[in-house]
Structure formats: C-alpha cells, structure tokens
Design an enzyme around this catalytic site. Structure first.
Site, PDB file in Angstrom:
ATOM      1  N   ARG A 217       0.842  -1.192   0.000  1.00 44.96           N
ATOM      2  CA  ARG A 217       0.000   0.000   0.000  1.00 44.96           C
ATOM      3  C   ARG A 217       0.878   1.243   0.000  1.00 44.96           C
ATOM      4  O   ARG A 217       2.079   1.155   0.245  1.00 44.96           O
ATOM      5  CB  ARG A 217      -0.964  -0.003   1.193  1.00 44.96           C
ATOM      6  CG  ARG A 217      -0.321  -0.256   2.555  1.00 44.96           C
ATOM      7  CD  ARG A 217      -0.956   0.533   3.650  1.00 44.96           C
ATOM      8  NE  ARG A 217      -0.838   1.947   3.405  1.00 44.96           N
ATOM      9  CZ  ARG A 217       0.266   2.646   3.650  1.00 44.96           C
ATOM     10  NH1 ARG A 217       1.341   2.094   4.142  1.00 44.96           N
ATOM     11  NH2 ARG A 217       0.302   3.947   3.381  1.00 44.96           N
ATOM     12  N   GLY A 218       0.228   2.392  -0.242  1.00 43.16           N
ATOM     13  CA  GLY A 218       0.994   3.627  -0.393  1.00 43.16           C
ATOM     14  C   GLY A 218       1.380   3.735  -1.864  1.00 43.16           C
ATOM     15  O   GLY A 218       1.798   2.754  -2.487  1.00 43.16           O
TER      16      GLY A 218
ATOM     17  N   ALA B 203       3.775   5.058  -3.731  1.00 46.38           N
ATOM     18  CA  ALA B 203       5.110   4.754  -4.264  1.00 46.38           C
ATOM     19  C   ALA B 203       5.348   3.243  -4.268  1.00 46.38           C
ATOM     20  O   ALA B 203       5.858   2.684  -5.250  1.00 46.38           O
ATOM     21  CB  ALA B 203       6.181   5.469  -3.444  1.00 46.38           C
TER      22      ALA B 203
ATOM     23  N   CYS C  73      -1.850   9.540   7.910  1.00 48.46           N
ATOM     24  CA  CYS C  73      -1.614   8.300   7.150  1.00 48.46           C
ATOM     25  C   CYS C  73      -0.128   7.930   7.190  1.00 48.46           C
ATOM     26  O   CYS C  73       0.600   8.350   8.100  1.00 48.46           O
ATOM     27  CB  CYS C  73      -2.138   8.440   5.712  1.00 48.46           C
ATOM     28  SG  CYS C  73      -2.348   6.828   4.872  1.00 48.46           S
TER      29      CYS C  73
ATOM     30  N   ASP D  63      -1.478  10.646  -3.243  1.00 48.64           N
ATOM     31  CA  ASP D  63      -1.676   9.559  -4.210  1.00 48.64           C
ATOM     32  C   ASP D  63      -1.692  10.108  -5.618  1.00 48.64           C
ATOM     33  O   ASP D  63      -1.255   9.455  -6.561  1.00 48.64           O
ATOM     34  CB  ASP D  63      -2.974   8.813  -3.912  1.00 48.64           C
ATOM     35  CG  ASP D  63      -2.771   7.941  -2.694  1.00 48.64           C
ATOM     36  OD1 ASP D  63      -2.834   8.478  -1.576  1.00 48.64           O
ATOM     37  OD2 ASP D  63      -2.484   6.746  -2.868  1.00 48.64           O
TER      38      ASP D  63
ATOM     39  N   ASN E  15      -5.306  12.604  -1.418  1.00 45.01           N
ATOM     40  CA  ASN E  15      -4.561  11.829  -0.409  1.00 45.01           C
ATOM     41  C   ASN E  15      -5.578  11.207   0.539  1.00 45.01           C
ATOM     42  O   ASN E  15      -6.796  11.405   0.418  1.00 45.01           O
ATOM     43  CB  ASN E  15      -3.572  12.739   0.326  1.00 45.01           C
ATOM     44  CG  ASN E  15      -2.579  11.957   1.170  1.00 45.01           C
ATOM     45  OD1 ASN E  15      -1.956  11.009   0.704  1.00 45.01           O
ATOM     46  ND2 ASN E  15      -2.441  12.313   2.436  1.00 45.01           N
ATOM     47  N   LYS E  16      -5.065  10.457   1.493  1.00 38.93           N
ATOM     48  CA  LYS E  16      -5.904   9.708   2.442  1.00 38.93           C
ATOM     49  C   LYS E  16      -7.059  10.558   2.990  1.00 38.93           C
ATOM     50  O   LYS E  16      -6.876  11.733   3.319  1.00 38.93           O
ATOM     51  CB  LYS E  16      -5.001   9.225   3.589  1.00 38.93           C
ATOM     52  CG  LYS E  16      -5.664   8.433   4.686  1.00 38.93           C
ATOM     53  CD  LYS E  16      -6.435   7.226   4.187  1.00 38.93           C
ATOM     54  CE  LYS E  16      -5.622   6.313   3.316  1.00 38.93           C
ATOM     55  NZ  LYS E  16      -6.455   5.298   2.608  1.00 38.93           N
TER      56      LYS E  16
HETATM   57  C1  RUB Z   1      -1.767   5.915   1.450  1.00 41.01           C
HETATM   58  C2  RUB Z   1      -1.717   7.402   1.383  1.00 41.01           C
HETATM   59  C3  RUB Z   1      -0.361   8.039   1.301  1.00 41.01           C
HETATM   60  C4  RUB Z   1       0.018   8.213  -0.174  1.00 41.01           C
HETATM   61  C5  RUB Z   1       1.477   8.643  -0.339  1.00 41.01           C
HETATM   62  O1  RUB Z   1      -3.080   5.390   1.395  1.00 41.01           O
HETATM   63  O2  RUB Z   1      -2.719   8.085   1.312  1.00 41.01           O
HETATM   64  O3  RUB Z   1      -0.350   9.295   1.910  1.00 41.01           O
HETATM   65  O4  RUB Z   1      -0.172   7.005  -0.889  1.00 41.01           O
HETATM   66  O5  RUB Z   1       2.329   7.612   0.065  1.00 41.01           O
HETATM   67  P1  RUB Z   1      -3.286   3.788   1.477  1.00 41.01           P
HETATM   68  P2  RUB Z   1       3.811   7.505  -0.514  1.00 41.01           P
HETATM   69  O6  RUB Z   1      -2.708   3.345   2.768  1.00 41.01           O
HETATM   70  O7  RUB Z   1      -4.768   3.624   1.382  1.00 41.01           O
HETATM   71  O8  RUB Z   1      -2.561   3.194   0.273  1.00 41.01           O
HETATM   72  O9  RUB Z   1       4.475   8.809  -0.198  1.00 41.01           O
HETATM   73  O10 RUB Z   1       4.435   6.340   0.209  1.00 41.01           O
HETATM   74  O11 RUB Z   1       3.709   7.273  -1.993  1.00 41.01           O
END
Ligand code: RUB
Length: 325
Positions: A30-31, A33, A139, A208, A218-219
């Site tokens: 998740r996330g 990246a 998040c 995101d 974003n979240k």
């Molecule tokens: C994750 C979320 C993060 C972004 C950025 O949501 O909202 O703030 O994805 O993350 P979920 P990154 O947990 O539902 O995937 O900076 O790691 O790309």
C-alpha cells in the site's frame, strides 16, 4: 478480485502478476510509491517469464498484465504512471527476445529512478524543516518519511503529531518509523487534529495523485486537516514526486476516489447492533490547491498552481495508455 470486478482474466497473465495485484487490492502492498514499484516489478516478471514466443503475443500478455494491475486500486496515479513508463515503446520490437529485454531494462531503470527521486525529494523537503520544528502528519507516506529522515540527517530535532488514520490505522506505521528516526512522536485520534494543529509548524502529508490544477488527492481526512491548518495559518506541505502527477487531468479526466469495504468502518456485528445504517468508506479525499502551500518533488518545490507546468514537462500533453491495444 475485489467486489464488482470482472472474474474474467487473460490466460497468459503470470501468477506473480496476479499475486501482486492481490497484494495491492488487499493492501499488503500500500501507499502510492510502493504500489508503483510493485507494479513495475510484476511487469518485469511477466516479460521475463511469459510463455509467449512472438512479440505480438508477448505484447498482448503485457497489456493484460497491466490491466489486471490497474484494476486494483483506482486512485493512486503512480500505478498507471509506472505502467506508462515500463511499457513505453512496446510497439517497437519485432521479436519477443528484444521486447523481453526492453521491458526488463525499463522496469529496472524505473524502479531505480523512483528510489533516487525519493531521496532527492527528501532533501528538498528537509529544506523546509528547521531544528526544533513540530510537524503533523496523516496516514503513512514514504515521501514524508524521506523528508523527515533527511532533516534528521542534518541534525534537526523534530517532534510530530501523527494521526491514527482510521479505519486502517496507517498512522501506527508512521509513528513507528518516525520513532526509529529519533523523532518525538505523539499519536492522536483523527478528530484531535484541529485541537493540536495550531501548535505545529507544518502539516506534512503525502499524495496519491496531484491534479493539473494543483488539487491533492490523499488519504481521507487530509482535506479537513489542510483546511484547519489554513484556518490557523499553519503551512501545508505535500511531499509528492513527479510520479504522483496525473497527466490525464490535463485533458479533463477526473480522479476516481476509491470506495472501500464498509466492514473496515463497522464490523458486521456492530452494524447489526446499531440497526439499519449505511456506511460510506471513501479511502481518499481532494484537497483544493488553496489549502496547499508547497508541493515538494524531486525537481524542487512548487506552489500548487505551478504543478501544471511541471506536469506538461514530465508527461507531455498526450499521455499514452499502453495497456490499451
Ligand atoms: C496511502 C496514502 C499516502 C500516499 C502517499 O493510502 O494516502 O499518503 O499514498 O504515500 P493507502 P507515498 O494506505 O490507502 O494506500 O508517499 O508512500 O507514496
């Protein structure tokens, strides 16, 4: 395969791609990246291990794999951007071996570039943080953690309010990682953000997707946090590399907000005890550019209104959709 999705899958999709798609769908990966990185790695496996022995069948298998990955979580543009990058020019090669090697090389180069971009973004973001600063974050974002890590490397002492981030509590992971970096962390419930946001120097969140008008997806809860921060005069920084810029928003495409399972919000037994209620569970929200002070990327920091120029530079005005035949 999540609710409402088609059970029909192309026959030559590699099991590793299916596993990655399930990991993303069920949030073991998740996330934004991490999702992009996993998708690129899965396409490399598809290219290397596909049974296709001519270029056309391999192309078809790669497209089918890309569609299966795309069908997991709709909001993070890092996923289609990764597919765009790894599958660029797949029409070129006339034999399977050349195509295989091209996709393998592009996937490896993409993953390396994204990792380097994250480090660079961290250095840019750290430039906004001063010794003794207090942050608030929501998040879990690897980009946010990269900024904090780079600031800590400069010797800055930092403290942070970390929101739990209901319903999946990704804030727990942020809290643990910030503690490991030597940050003084206070975990708060999401509803306490307004209570403390007046006391912090920065709200620092990931993204995101960033749209052409500088809106930040974003979240869920980010928009409320940013609006409250603006009300208190607390600057809002979004840590989001160019991988998060959605080139299709240049052409008017709207960002789809993922709606997740109601059981994440209310367990079935609680729901039954409460009675006849509906549950809404949007995973993300849209923060308008007026609440955002800066978008920190690996190419420097930008006011949200300048994102469109950067987006054109990185992706052009006619983004490819190589997963479509
Ligand atoms: C994750 C979320 C993060 C972004 C950025 O949501 O909202 O703030 O994805 O993350 P979920 P990154 O947990 O539902 O995937 O900076 O790691 O790309």
């Amino acid at each position: 395969v999540g609710p409402g999705r088609s059970a029909a899958v192309a026959p030559d999709v590699h099991p590793a791609v299916r596993e990655t798609a399930a990991d993303i769908d069920e949030m073991r990966v998740r996330g934004a990246a991490a999702i992009a990185d996993a998708a690129a790695a899965a396409l490399a496996r598809q290219a290397a291990e596909s049974e296709a022995d001519d270029a056309d069948s391999l192309r078809e298998a790669l497209r089918a794999a890309a569609r299966e990955l795309l069908d997991t979580r709709p909001t993070a543009v890092s996923l289609p951007n990764a597919l765009r990058d790894v599958l660029a020019d797949i029409e070129g090669p006339s034999d399977a071996a050349t195509l295989r090697e091209q996709v393998r090389e592009r996937a490896a180069a993409f993953r390396e570039r994204v990792a380097e971009a994250q480090d660079e973004l961290g250095r840019v973001g750290a430039g906004r943080l001063a010794d003794g600063d207090v942050l608030m974050t929501h998040c879990h974002s690897t980009a946010v953690v990269a900024c904090v890590a780079a600031a800590r490397e400069r010797g800055h002492d930092l403290s942070a309010y970390v929101t739990e981030t209901r319903p999946r509590n990704q804030g727990h992971r942020t809290a643990r990682e910030l503690v490991d970096l030597g940050v003084d962390v206070t975990v708060v419930v999401d509803g306490a953000a307004r209570h403390f946001v007046n006391d912090v120097d920065h709200v620092l969140v990931g993204a995101d997707t960033v749209a052409a008008d500088g809106s930040v997806v974003n979240k869920i809860g980010t928009c409320g946090l940013a609006a409250n921060a603006r009300d208190c005069g607390t600057p809002v920084t979004v840590a989001a590399g160019t991988l998060k810029l959605d080139p299709e928003t240049l052409t008017g495409h709207a960002v789809e907000i993922e709606e997740r399972d109601p059981d994440e919000v209310l367990a079935p037994a609680d729901r039954e005890a409460i009675g006849d209620v509906s549950v809404a569970n949007p995973a993300f929200d849209v923060t308008p550019p007026r609440y955002v002070d800066a978008v920190v990327t690996e190419r420097g920091q930008f006011p949200p209104t300048s994102v469109v120029t950067l987006m054109r530079e990185v992706y052009g005005t006619d983004p490819a959709r190589p997963w479509e035949a």
